[in-house]
Design a protein around this motif. Structure first.
Motif, PDB file in Angstrom:
ATOM      1  N   LEU A  17      -0.423  24.109 -23.832  1.00 23.26           N
ATOM      2  CA  LEU A  17      -0.912  25.153 -24.731  1.00 23.26           C
ATOM      3  C   LEU A  17      -2.370  25.464 -24.421  1.00 23.26           C
ATOM      4  O   LEU A  17      -3.038  24.710 -23.723  1.00 23.26           O
ATOM      5  N   ASP A  18      -2.861  26.556 -24.995  1.00 21.03           N
ATOM      6  CA  ASP A  18      -4.282  26.860 -24.894  1.00 21.03           C
ATOM      7  C   ASP A  18      -5.049  25.713 -25.538  1.00 21.03           C
ATOM      8  O   ASP A  18      -4.645  25.210 -26.594  1.00 21.03           O
ATOM      9  N   ARG A  19      -6.123  25.286 -24.910  1.00 26.40           N
ATOM     10  CA  ARG A  19      -6.984  24.184 -25.380  1.00 26.40           C
ATOM     11  C   ARG A  19      -6.305  22.810 -25.290  1.00 26.40           C
ATOM     12  O   ARG A  19      -6.654  21.910 -26.039  1.00 26.40           O
ATOM     13  N   ASP A  47      -4.880  34.617 -11.876  1.00 22.23           N
ATOM     14  CA  ASP A  47      -6.020  34.682 -10.975  1.00 22.23           C
ATOM     15  C   ASP A  47      -6.698  36.008 -11.312  1.00 22.23           C
ATOM     16  O   ASP A  47      -6.211  37.079 -10.948  1.00 22.23           O
ATOM     17  N   ARG A  48      -7.785  35.934 -12.043  1.00 25.96           N
ATOM     18  CA  ARG A  48      -8.428  37.132 -12.595  1.00 25.96           C
ATOM     19  C   ARG A  48      -9.250  37.908 -11.577  1.00 25.96           C
ATOM     20  O   ARG A  48      -9.843  38.931 -11.905  1.00 25.96           O
ATOM     21  N   GLU A  49      -9.298  37.415 -10.327  1.00 25.91           N
ATOM     22  CA  GLU A  49     -10.120  38.070  -9.308  1.00 25.91           C
ATOM     23  C   GLU A  49      -9.444  39.276  -8.659  1.00 25.91           C
ATOM     24  O   GLU A  49     -10.121  40.163  -8.170  1.00 25.91           O
ATOM     25  N   ASN A  78       1.030  38.822 -10.271  1.00 28.56           N
ATOM     26  CA  ASN A  78      -0.175  38.066  -9.953  1.00 28.56           C
ATOM     27  C   ASN A  78       0.184  36.760  -9.209  1.00 28.56           C
ATOM     28  O   ASN A  78      -0.579  36.277  -8.382  1.00 28.56           O
ATOM     29  N   ARG A  79       1.361  36.212  -9.528  1.00 29.39           N
ATOM     30  CA  ARG A  79       1.818  35.041  -8.768  1.00 29.39           C
ATOM     31  C   ARG A  79       2.394  35.477  -7.419  1.00 29.39           C
ATOM     32  O   ARG A  79       2.144  34.840  -6.387  1.00 29.39           O
ATOM     33  N   TRP A  80       3.138  36.581  -7.417  1.00 29.77           N
ATOM     34  CA  TRP A  80       3.711  37.058  -6.155  1.00 29.77           C
ATOM     35  C   TRP A  80       2.641  37.414  -5.139  1.00 29.77           C
ATOM     36  O   TRP A  80       2.792  37.159  -3.948  1.00 29.77           O
ATOM     37  N   ASP A  99      -3.574  25.381 -12.282  1.00 36.17           N
ATOM     38  CA  ASP A  99      -3.736  25.470 -13.727  1.00 36.17           C
ATOM     39  C   ASP A  99      -2.876  26.650 -14.219  1.00 36.17           C
ATOM     40  O   ASP A  99      -3.271  27.798 -14.028  1.00 36.17           O
ATOM     41  N   ARG A 100      -1.727  26.381 -14.761  1.00 35.50           N
ATOM     42  CA  ARG A 100      -0.706  27.339 -15.221  1.00 35.50           C
ATOM     43  C   ARG A 100       0.068  27.979 -14.073  1.00 35.50           C
ATOM     44  O   ARG A 100      -0.484  28.299 -13.032  1.00 35.50           O
ATOM     45  N   TYR A 101       1.356  28.230 -14.351  1.00 39.33           N
ATOM     46  CA  TYR A 101       2.221  28.860 -13.337  1.00 39.33           C
ATOM     47  C   TYR A 101       3.346  29.572 -14.068  1.00 39.33           C
ATOM     48  O   TYR A 101       3.174  30.025 -15.208  1.00 39.33           O
ATOM     49  N   SER A 104       4.171  29.061 -17.845  1.00 45.32           N
ATOM     50  CA  SER A 104       3.336  29.794 -18.808  1.00 45.32           C
ATOM     51  C   SER A 104       3.886  31.204 -18.967  1.00 45.32           C
ATOM     52  O   SER A 104       3.959  31.736 -20.076  1.00 45.32           O
ATOM     53  N   GLY A 105       4.253  31.784 -17.827  1.00 44.09           N
ATOM     54  CA  GLY A 105       4.789  33.134 -17.856  1.00 44.09           C
ATOM     55  C   GLY A 105       5.994  33.228 -18.782  1.00 44.09           C
ATOM     56  O   GLY A 105       6.106  34.148 -19.592  1.00 44.09           O
ATOM     57  N   LEU A 106       6.882  32.248 -18.678  1.00 43.95           N
ATOM     58  CA  LEU A 106       8.101  32.263 -19.490  1.00 43.95           C
ATOM     59  C   LEU A 106       7.814  31.898 -20.948  1.00 43.95           C
ATOM     60  O   LEU A 106       8.268  32.583 -21.870  1.00 43.95           O
ATOM     61  N   ALA A 107       7.052  30.826 -21.148  1.00 50.32           N
ATOM     62  CA  ALA A 107       6.849  30.347 -22.519  1.00 50.32           C
ATOM     63  C   ALA A 107       6.077  31.356 -23.372  1.00 50.32           C
ATOM     64  O   ALA A 107       6.425  31.588 -24.535  1.00 50.32           O
ATOM     65  N   PHE A 108       5.058  31.970 -22.796  1.00 49.17           N
ATOM     66  CA  PHE A 108       4.264  32.925 -23.594  1.00 49.17           C
ATOM     67  C   PHE A 108       5.031  34.210 -23.853  1.00 49.17           C
ATOM     68  O   PHE A 108       5.007  34.733 -24.962  1.00 49.17           O
ATOM     69  N   SER A 109       5.722  34.727 -22.843  1.00 49.94           N
ATOM     70  CA  SER A 109       6.462  35.978 -23.056  1.00 49.94           C
ATOM     71  C   SER A 109       7.647  35.761 -23.988  1.00 49.94           C
ATOM     72  O   SER A 109       7.922  36.600 -24.854  1.00 49.94           O
TER      73      SER A 109
HETATM   74  N1  NYM Z   1      -0.478  33.451 -19.754  1.00 50.40           N
HETATM   75  C1  NYM Z   1      -0.732  32.865 -18.547  1.00 50.40           C
HETATM   76  C2  NYM Z   1       0.670  34.228 -19.932  1.00 50.40           C
HETATM   77  O1  NYM Z   1       0.911  34.756 -21.016  1.00 50.40           O
HETATM   78  N2  NYM Z   1       1.531  34.385 -18.890  1.00 50.40           N
HETATM   79  C3  NYM Z   1       1.309  33.817 -17.662  1.00 50.40           C
HETATM   80  O2  NYM Z   1       2.116  33.997 -16.736  1.00 50.40           O
HETATM   81  C4  NYM Z   1       0.126  33.022 -17.484  1.00 50.40           C
HETATM   82  C5  NYM Z   1      -0.169  32.394 -16.162  1.00 50.40           C
HETATM   83  O3  NYM Z   1      -2.677  33.832 -20.386  1.00 50.40           O
HETATM   84  N3  NYM Z   1      -3.266  32.160 -23.192  1.00 50.40           N
HETATM   85  C6  NYM Z   1      -1.436  33.335 -20.844  1.00 50.40           C
HETATM   86  C7  NYM Z   1      -1.738  31.941 -21.295  1.00 50.40           C
HETATM   87  C8  NYM Z   1      -3.189  31.990 -21.750  1.00 50.40           C
HETATM   88  C9  NYM Z   1      -3.756  33.217 -21.067  1.00 50.40           C
HETATM   89  O4  NYM Z   1      -4.769  31.735 -19.470  1.00 50.40           O
HETATM   90  C10 NYM Z   1      -4.883  32.956 -20.106  1.00 50.40           C
HETATM   91  P1  NYM Z   1      -6.083  30.816 -19.241  1.00 50.40           P
HETATM   92  O5  NYM Z   1      -5.515  29.558 -18.679  1.00 50.40           O
HETATM   93  O6  NYM Z   1      -6.706  30.638 -20.602  1.00 50.40           O
HETATM   94  O7  NYM Z   1      -6.973  31.579 -18.289  1.00 50.40           O
END
Ligand code: NYM
Length: 211
Positions: A17-19, A47-49, A78-80, A99-101, A104-109
């Motif tokens: 999770l966050d934090r 990858d925010r760059e 962004n992963r592709w 750090d995240r892969y 995260s994409g699946l769980a957050f969406s």
């Molecule tokens: N996040 C991260 C997603 O919703 N989908 C994703 O595929 C990834 C990689 O972005 N709250 C969400 C989780 C975080 C946020 O990540 C930014 P970070 O680690 O705080 O920079």
């Protein structure tokens, strides 16, 4: 120097999770591995760059609005866009601590209500991690850690749903580490898991996520 016999590097992912402490733990793990003479790099998603990453960053900062499916696909894109580089680094012998892969994409969406099968589709064919370390922290505890930074998703109720989805995604590559233990204890566990993974992955082919 830790020899990997010219073999490939390991793809090690930290999720949580966050934090939950992922970012600090990734940094410490990287210095540990490099100190052992291991070729290793720290990566993170998003990858925010990149230009896609900048769109994601603006969305997370609430500076732009995007429909749930659109942002899901951007996270995936962004992963592709990093897949080829990731593969060449790994085959060249560099271990990646990420750090995240995809998880995260699946769980957050999915926590927003998108169907999990729909969410999985664009992730098929990305590289499969050799090890996923889930830093397990109660959503309430995570929120207490200096509070959230104010980005999207940083609310306890939402994080609880994310945790449930993470739970259902656990597979054979997962190791759950109690992220509420002292920093040093968590780090020791990560070191051991990572070292084992790096030596064990030598004989294993890199594979793709199939979901
Ligand atoms: N996040 C991260 C997603 O919703 N989908 C994703 O595929 C990834 C990689 O972005 N709250 C969400 C989780 C975080 C946020 O990540 C930014 P970070 O680690 O705080 O920079």
């Amino acid at each position: 120097r830790m020899e990997n016999g010219g073999g490939r590097g390991a793809l090690i992912v930290l999720e949580g999770l966050d934090r939950s402490g992922k970012t600090s733990q990734c940094a410490r793990l990287l210095s540990f591995l490099q100190g052992k003479g291991c070729l290793a790099e720290a990566w993170r998603f998003p990858d925010r760059e990149t230009s896609v990453g900048k769109m994601i960053s603006a969305y997370l900062a609430n500076e732009s609005q995007l429909d749930d499916r659109t942002i899901h696909l951007l996270f995936s894109a962004n992963r592709w866009e990093k897949r080829n580089l990731m593969e060449s680094k790994l085959l060249g012998g560099t271990t990646l601590v990420v750090d995240r892969y995809s998880y995260s994409g699946l769980a957050f969406s999915a926590a927003k209500g998108l169907e999990i099968e729909w969410c999985k589709a664009p992730e098929v064919g990305l590289l499969a991690p050799d090890l996923v370390i889930y830093l397990d922290v109660q959503p309430e505890k995570a929120a207490e850690r200096g509070g959230y930074g104010g980005e999207r998703y940083e609310r306890v109720e939402f994080q609880k749903r994310v945790a449930e989805h993470y739970h259902s995604l656990r597979d054979s590559t997962w190791k759950v580490v109690d992220g509420s233990l002292p920093m040093e204890t968590v780090q020791e566990q990560l070191r051991e898991l990572a070292m084992n993974c790096i030596s064990e992955c030598q004989g294993k082919q890199l594979t793709n996520l199939t979901w």
